[in-house]
Design an enzyme around this catalytic site. Structure first.
Site, PDB file in Angstrom:
ATOM      1  CG  HIS A 308      -1.826   0.580   1.037  1.00 46.41           C
ATOM      2  ND1 HIS A 308      -2.099   2.364   1.626  1.00 46.41           N
ATOM      3  CD2 HIS A 308      -3.412   1.215   0.879  1.00 46.41           C
ATOM      4  CE1 HIS A 308      -3.374   3.103   0.740  1.00 46.41           C
ATOM      5  NE2 HIS A 308      -3.906   1.557   0.824  1.00 46.41           N
ATOM      6  CG  ASP A 366      -8.691  -4.457  -3.108  1.00 43.41           C
ATOM      7  OD1 ASP A 366      -9.801  -4.389  -2.925  1.00 43.41           O
ATOM      8  OD2 ASP A 366      -7.447  -3.608  -3.216  1.00 43.41           O
TER       9      ASP A 366
HETATM   10  N1  CMC Z   1       4.508  -7.469  -4.552  1.00 47.12           N
HETATM   11  C1  CMC Z   1       5.424  -7.104  -4.315  1.00 47.12           C
HETATM   12  N2  CMC Z   1       6.098  -6.937  -4.923  1.00 47.12           N
HETATM   13  C2  CMC Z   1       6.009  -5.337  -4.235  1.00 47.12           C
HETATM   14  C3  CMC Z   1       4.147  -5.672  -4.141  1.00 47.12           C
HETATM   15  C4  CMC Z   1       3.834  -6.358  -4.821  1.00 47.12           C
HETATM   16  N3  CMC Z   1       1.763  -6.724  -4.162  1.00 47.12           N
HETATM   17  N4  CMC Z   1       3.624  -4.064  -4.188  1.00 47.12           N
HETATM   18  C5  CMC Z   1       5.409  -3.021  -3.875  1.00 47.12           C
HETATM   19  N5  CMC Z   1       6.132  -3.955  -4.342  1.00 47.12           N
HETATM   20  C6  CMC Z   1       7.438  -3.617  -3.853  1.00 47.12           C
HETATM   21  C7  CMC Z   1       7.708  -2.914  -5.806  1.00 47.12           C
HETATM   22  O1  CMC Z   1       8.521  -3.540  -6.721  1.00 47.12           O
HETATM   23  C8  CMC Z   1       9.086  -1.844  -4.886  1.00 47.12           C
HETATM   24  O2  CMC Z   1      10.001  -2.476  -5.290  1.00 47.12           O
HETATM   25  P1  CMC Z   1      11.862  -1.807  -6.052  1.00 47.12           P
HETATM   26  O3  CMC Z   1      11.906  -0.506  -4.283  1.00 47.12           O
HETATM   27  O4  CMC Z   1      12.371  -2.813  -5.385  1.00 47.12           O
HETATM   28  O5  CMC Z   1      10.958  -1.177  -6.926  1.00 47.12           O
HETATM   29  C9  CMC Z   1       8.738  -1.635  -3.115  1.00 47.12           C
HETATM   30  O6  CMC Z   1       7.883  -2.053  -2.820  1.00 47.12           O
HETATM   31  C10 CMC Z   1       7.372  -0.441  -3.834  1.00 47.12           C
HETATM   32  O7  CMC Z   1       6.361  -0.745  -4.403  1.00 47.12           O
HETATM   33  P2  CMC Z   1       6.132   0.625  -5.004  1.00 47.12           P
HETATM   34  O8  CMC Z   1       6.095   0.306  -6.996  1.00 47.12           O
HETATM   35  O9  CMC Z   1       6.930   1.867  -5.416  1.00 47.12           O
HETATM   36  O10 CMC Z   1       4.840   1.400  -4.100  1.00 47.12           O
HETATM   37  P3  CMC Z   1       3.428   2.107  -4.259  1.00 47.12           P
HETATM   38  O11 CMC Z   1       3.546   3.158  -2.930  1.00 47.12           O
HETATM   39  O12 CMC Z   1       3.617   3.039  -5.840  1.00 47.12           O
HETATM   40  O13 CMC Z   1       2.121   1.292  -4.608  1.00 47.12           O
HETATM   41  C11 CMC Z   1       0.535  -0.557  -4.598  1.00 47.12           C
HETATM   42  C12 CMC Z   1       1.152   0.819  -4.189  1.00 47.12           C
HETATM   43  C13 CMC Z   1      -0.721  -0.732  -3.833  1.00 47.12           C
HETATM   44  C14 CMC Z   1       0.118   0.342  -5.894  1.00 47.12           C
HETATM   45  C15 CMC Z   1       1.628  -1.367  -4.368  1.00 47.12           C
HETATM   46  O14 CMC Z   1       1.495  -2.263  -4.108  1.00 47.12           O
HETATM   47  C16 CMC Z   1       0.829  -2.444  -5.164  1.00 47.12           C
HETATM   48  O15 CMC Z   1       0.986  -2.701  -6.943  1.00 47.12           O
HETATM   49  N6  CMC Z   1      -0.409  -3.656  -4.889  1.00 47.12           N
HETATM   50  C17 CMC Z   1      -1.041  -4.475  -5.590  1.00 47.12           C
HETATM   51  C18 CMC Z   1      -2.088  -3.992  -5.951  1.00 47.12           C
HETATM   52  C19 CMC Z   1      -3.079  -4.061  -4.552  1.00 47.12           C
HETATM   53  O16 CMC Z   1      -2.697  -5.030  -3.959  1.00 47.12           O
HETATM   54  N7  CMC Z   1      -3.407  -2.741  -4.957  1.00 47.12           N
HETATM   55  C20 CMC Z   1      -4.498  -2.536  -3.855  1.00 47.12           C
HETATM   56  C21 CMC Z   1      -4.123  -1.551  -2.723  1.00 47.12           C
HETATM   57  S1  CMC Z   1      -5.040  -1.204  -1.536  1.00 47.12           S
HETATM   58  C22 CMC Z   1      -6.593  -0.562  -2.090  1.00 47.12           C
HETATM   59  C23 CMC Z   1      -6.743   0.644  -2.589  1.00 47.12           C
HETATM   60  O17 CMC Z   1      -6.260   1.409  -2.761  1.00 47.12           O
HETATM   61  O18 CMC Z   1      -7.351   0.743  -3.546  1.00 47.12           O
END
Ligand code: CMC
Length: 431
Positions: A308, A366
């Site tokens: 998140h 989720d």
């Molecule tokens: N699985 C594997 N690696 C992950 C994941 C994951 N679900 N989420 C983040 N990472 C890693 C990512 O690769 C990155 O690694 P590095 O620093 O080595 O590049 C690090 O963690 C930080 O990730 P980010 O993409 O920079 O983080 P963000 O804040 O931009 O993204 C997120 C947040 C929710 C989009 C992301 O965690 C994600 O894609 N999760 C899966 C989708 C999900 O479950 N979304 C629902 C969110 S809660 C409900 C809502 O808001 O709708």
């Protein structure tokens, strides 16, 4: 806004700029850079808004490190366990918990608006039968401004209020109609003797040829899912609603924009993607393969339902959702459901894995909601529509807050331009 509590000094070349700092009730202070461009001829650069507060708001507060979510100050676990969805709607919209008579009046107002204009049935019939319910919802909610044009004048507080009530009341009806249409069953009219969540279940699962009695435990679980999704501060879809609304667009159009944004798998679409992922994994012995994929930098795969932007500790909504999942699956006698087994084992392994621990990736809301909705009988294509109907109150509360702020301005970000510098047009014959 109150007086600044501090000032920061920024030096660029030989220019010294004083920037006021404001404090909220909770959370980090904000550095006010509104005059920066005028004073220093620079923009700030923050794609993805990781360090930017785009507005001030008194509705919802998240402390991502503590894993805390407050609506108007009240913690989400207390609201999910002791309150109910419509009471939380009142709280989000009007700022305080209602008295008994205020709640009764609010419930009646919402209930009286649950039907949609009969002509909308024909509008639905223009869609392909196999259209995903989420696709239908984006179109139908946008079209509400055509069907309810008498509540689109945003300068009139009464029309804003009517639009808010209409949206909260009609979204479950629209989501249920989108579902019924996609499976070729007749639309079921709302039944106003039922509560909000029970009514939604009835519209989804009843058929005209037999009686359908809503199980009160499932209605309570549905109500809790709605409560847990009601609002979440300035997330992508809420910011979309605010940005759309900042131009003066009508509330129905703004909520349709929010639904479109919610659809993506990084946001509300994650509940559908998560259950599909759990099914694809299928058995516990295949989990290590998927953990490997999630950790592999060259593989775009992510563990859906994990991570998140704000929570760097357990998502407090996921905790309540997990308890609800156990309750519902026990009730339905499907506690040995293979998808749940995979989910529990995946959660256990990921929470011990160095990659997930060091990046503070915890299960989010989720991760468990899909398991409950699946057990209730919803297809995965309905998961995000259910998120959308639940979040509508958050969107509309945030929209109302923005519209009633007399200092509001149209949202208009700037950019760091990286394209060609000035060049003269060359006629096609000379290129
Ligand atoms: N699985 C594997 N690696 C992950 C994941 C994951 N679900 N989420 C983040 N990472 C890693 C990512 O690769 C990155 O690694 P590095 O620093 O080595 O590049 C690090 O963690 C930080 O990730 P980010 O993409 O920079 O983080 P963000 O804040 O931009 O993204 C997120 C947040 C929710 C989009 C992301 O965690 C994600 O894609 N999760 C899966 C989708 C999900 O479950 N979304 C629902 C969110 S809660 C409900 C809502 O808001 O709708």
């Amino acid at each position: 806004m109150a007086e600044p509590t501090k000032t920061a000094t920024l030096t660029i070349d030989d220019k010294v700029i004083e920037l006021p700092i404001y404090s909220g009730t909770l959370g980090p202070d904000v550095l006010d850079i509104r005059k920066l461009y005028g004073q220093a001829d620079v923009f700030t650069y923050d794609p993805g808004f990781t360090s930017t507060a785009a507005c001030d708001s008194a509705i919802t507060y998240i402390d991502g490190d503590k894993g805390e979510l407050l609506h108007r100050g009240y913690p989400i676990d207390q609201l999910a366990e002791q309150s109910n969805y419509l009471e939380v709607c009142f709280l989000l919209l009007y700022g305080e918990l209602p008295t008994g008579s205020q709640l009764k009046d609010f419930e009646q107002r919402v209930t009286r608006h649950t039907m949609v204009h009969e002509q909308m049935h024909n509008f639905f019939r223009g869609f392909r039968r196999d259209a995903p319910p989420m696709a239908t919802m984006v179109g139908v909610v946008g079209a509400l401004s055509a069907f309810y044009h008498d509540s689109t004048d945003i300068a009139d507080p009464w029309q804003r209020e009517v639009a808010a009530i209409r949206l909260i009341a009609k979204l479950p009806t629209i989501a249920a109609m989108a579902y019924k249409y996609s499976i070729g069953q007749p639309f079921v009219y709302p039944k106003n003797s039922l509560g909000y969540a029970a009514n939604f279940l009835h519209m989804c699962f009843a058929v005209p040829c037999e009686d359908y009695v809503v199980n009160p435990i499932l209605a309570k679980a549905m109500d809790r899912i709605m409560t847990l999704h009601a609002d979440h501060e300035q997330n992508a879809s809420t910011s979309t609603v605010r940005l759309a609304g900042s131009s003066g667009a009508n509330p129905f159009a703004c909520i349709a924009a929010g639904i479109a944004c919610l659809w993506g798998p990084a946001h509300g679409g994650a509940n559908q993607a998560c259950l599909e992922m759990l099914r694809e994994i299928g058995t516990v012995d295949r989990i290590p393969e998927y953990i490997r994929k999630a950790k592999d930098k060259d593989d775009p795969f992510r563990l859906m339902g994990f991570g998140h932007r704000v929570y760097k500790n357990f998502d407090p909504r996921a905790k309540v959702m997990k308890e609800s999942a156990d309750e519902v699956l026990n009730l339905l006698g499907v506690e040995n459901n293979p998808t749940l087994q995979v989910a529990k084992e995946l959660e256990r392994i990921a929470l011990e894995d160095e990659y997930f621990v060091s990046k503070k990736l915890y299960p989010n809301v989720d991760f468990y909601s899909g398991i409950i909705l699946d057990a209730m009988g919803f297809p995965t294509s309905m998961f995000t529509p259910i998120f959308a109907l639940s979040r509508t109150v958050g969107w509309i509360s945030q929209w109302k807050e923005m519209i009633s702020d007399p200092t509001g301005k149209i949202g208009r970000p700037r950019q760091l331009y990286t394209g060609s510098a000035f060049r003269d047009y060359v006629d096609v014959r000379h290129r």
